[in-house]
Scaffold this active site. Structure first.
Site, short mmCIF file in Angstrom:
data_model
loop_
_atom_site.label_atom_id
_atom_site.label_comp_id
_atom_site.label_asym_id
_atom_site.label_seq_id
_atom_site.Cartn_x
_atom_site.Cartn_y
_atom_site.Cartn_z
N ILE A 198 8.18 -72.54 21.71
CA ILE A 198 8.76 -71.23 21.44
C ILE A 198 9.55 -70.71 22.64
O ILE A 198 10.45 -69.89 22.47
CB ILE A 198 7.70 -70.21 20.95
CG1 ILE A 198 8.39 -69.04 20.24
CG2 ILE A 198 6.81 -69.77 22.10
CD1 ILE A 198 7.50 -68.24 19.33
N TYR A 219 5.00 -76.16 16.36
CA TYR A 219 5.42 -75.71 17.69
C TYR A 219 4.26 -75.03 18.41
O TYR A 219 3.25 -74.66 17.81
CB TYR A 219 6.62 -74.76 17.60
CG TYR A 219 6.29 -73.38 17.08
CD1 TYR A 219 6.01 -72.33 17.96
CD2 TYR A 219 6.23 -73.12 15.71
CE1 TYR A 219 5.70 -71.07 17.49
CE2 TYR A 219 5.92 -71.87 15.23
CZ TYR A 219 5.64 -70.84 16.13
OH TYR A 219 5.32 -69.58 15.66
N CYS A 220 4.42 -74.91 19.72
CA CYS A 220 3.47 -74.19 20.57
C CYS A 220 4.29 -73.42 21.60
O CYS A 220 5.41 -73.02 21.31
CB CYS A 220 2.48 -75.16 21.23
SG CYS A 220 3.24 -76.30 22.39
N ARG A 221 3.76 -73.22 22.78
CA ARG A 221 4.48 -72.48 23.81
C ARG A 221 5.60 -73.32 24.41
O ARG A 221 6.74 -72.91 24.48
CB ARG A 221 3.51 -72.02 24.90
CG ARG A 221 4.15 -71.22 26.01
CD ARG A 221 3.09 -70.75 27.03
NE ARG A 221 3.75 -70.24 28.21
CZ ARG A 221 4.19 -70.99 29.22
NH1 ARG A 221 4.04 -72.30 29.19
NH2 ARG A 221 4.77 -70.44 30.26
N GLY A 238 5.73 -77.09 23.95
CA GLY A 238 5.90 -78.38 23.30
C GLY A 238 4.81 -79.40 23.57
O GLY A 238 4.75 -80.43 22.92
#
Length: 128
Positions: free
Chosen positions: A115, A87-89, A91
């Site tokens: 996230i 995951y990241c901020r 997607g």
């Protein structure tokens, strides 16, 4: 003439569809939460160290996708025999990471919405 144009467009579309296959799956928050609840699944946060420090999913390993040595770090830190939940901020970066990792033989899953979606669903975030 129109038939030839349509035939060409269909051929190009068919080829781009075949080559556009992803080597990973995008999943929503609920499915991602079920995955990361399994301790055999490795959780990978591909944001910057600063973003990671602001809050991350518990047990997450942080390897910045924008770092020049992303793949080198990933290959030394991540097991190929276990699922990697990425995951990241939002997607986007994690989708890029999933592309790179799946091309290297890793089994990966991407959190749709990152996230931000996780937090929207009131899921827990750690700052430790």
């Amino acid at each position: 003439m129109m038939r030839k144009i349509i035939a060409c467009l269909l051929a190009v579309f068919g080829l781009t569809s075949a080559y556009g296959q992803k080597g990973y799956e995008d999943v929503g928050v609920k499915e991602f939460a079920e995955l990361v609840a399994d301790s055999s699944v490795v959780v990978l946060d591909v944001r910057t160290a600063e973003e990671f420090a602001e809050g991350h999913i518990e047990r997450a390993i942080n390897i910045d996708i924008k770092g020049e040595d992303f793949l080198v770090k990933a290959q030394s830190a991540l097991p190929k025999d276990r699922m990697i939940a990425v995951y990241c901020r939002s997607g986007r970066r994690s989708a890029d990471a999933c592309d790179k990792l799946s091309a290297e033989g890793f089994r990966v899953v991407n959190l749709k919405g990152g996230i931000l979606a996780w937090i929207d669903e009131k899921m827990p975030v750690s700052k430790e």
